[in-house]
Design an enzyme around this catalytic site. Structure first.
Site, mmCIF file in Angstrom:
data_model
loop_
_atom_site.group_PDB
_atom_site.id
_atom_site.type_symbol
_atom_site.label_atom_id
_atom_site.label_comp_id
_atom_site.label_asym_id
_atom_site.label_seq_id
_atom_site.Cartn_x
_atom_site.Cartn_y
_atom_site.Cartn_z
ATOM 1 N N ASP A 24 0.962 -1.076 0.116
ATOM 2 C CA ASP A 24 0.052 0.073 0.013
ATOM 3 C C ASP A 24 0.970 1.184 0.082
ATOM 4 O OD1 ASP A 24 -1.842 2.189 0.537
ATOM 5 O OD2 ASP A 24 -2.941 1.009 1.956
ATOM 6 N N ARG A 55 -0.120 4.427 -0.239
ATOM 7 C CA ARG A 55 -0.794 5.533 0.199
ATOM 8 C C ARG A 55 -0.265 6.292 1.371
ATOM 9 N NH1 ARG A 55 -6.780 3.184 0.683
ATOM 10 N NH2 ARG A 55 -5.692 1.719 1.609
#
Length: 239
Positions: free
Chosen positions: A153, A155
């Site tokens: 991930d 983000r």
């Protein structure tokens, strides 16, 4: 009540010359550039557009009522997903998450949905579709991202923290199942006073995706039931 015209003029004037050292490792600084009325099928909102000084991506805060200066504001961080949000893909639960969040926020006196331009868990649309191709051949979402040279991930939520700071929100109740969001907002100075579960029933196409979120990424998705332990030789992966 929503932001009044005078309040909007004051915010835009005070943000016009905003410049700060920025938030997060990339030192991203955002400022409010526009505010407009946004009636939707999920409720009546105002859209607050944020410009940033790094990559030109515009982020949006979708406000219900007036959360400026408030405490314990129900808040959802939603990362952009073209395939889910716009095209209704069943491979993820992003569109359902967004719609349920908007309805939930509209049921409160005030609240915020931050729509963040972090397509494909931050790897972008092109690489997300490459990852889908790898998943079609048997990899799960984590394995596919790693195979492309990314973390599971990519983000990060410093921009979200800056947006909440710009809106002078004193504390939030975060609508999420992702512990990373809680941790990162707190690290960036946002007071998280509580968590509101955000549970979406799975479908036949995204159950394995959601199970991977739970089992490999630590998402709080107890509604999916106990983790399935495959028998030897059993193939449990889906596209």
């Amino acid at each position: 009540m929503a932001l009044t015209a005078d309040e909007i003029d004051h915010i835009l004037a005070s943000e016009a010359d905003h410049e700060c050292p920025g938030f997060g490792e990339q030192k991203v600084c955002v400022k409010i550039a526009a505010i407009a009325d946004l009636p939707t099928r999920f409720g009546h909102f105002q859209a607050v557009a944020f410009w940033n000084n790094r990559d030109g991506k515009d982020h949006v805060a979708i406000l219900h009522g007036n959360p400026v200066g408030r405490e314990q504001v129900p808040t959802r961080l939603h990362s952009e997903c073209l395939t889910g949000d716009a095209l209704g893909s069943l491979r993820c639960d992003c569109r359902d998450q967004l719609e349920v969040a908007l309805r939930a926020i509209a049921s409160h006196e005030c609240g915020i949905v931050l729509y963040l331009r972090q397509e494909g868990r931050g790897i972008g649309l092109l690489n997300k579709l490459r990852a889908y191709g790898l998943q079609d051949r048997g990899l799960d979402t984590v394995e596919a991202n790693l195979a492309l040279g990314f973390r599971d991930d990519e983000r990060e939520y410093s921009i979200a923290a800056h947006m909440l700071h710009s809106l002078r929100v004193k504390s939030v109740q975060l609508l999420t199942n992702n512990p990373r969001k809680l941790e990162e907002l707190t690290q960036h100075g946002v007071v998280v006073s509580g968590r509101l579960p955000h549970l979406i029933p799975p479908n036949e196409f995204n159950r394995f995706y959601l199970e991977t979120k739970r089992d490999r990424s630590g998402h709080m998705l107890d509604h999916l039931g106990k983790p399935h332990v495959p028998e030897q030789g059993e193939d449990v992966r889906v596209g």
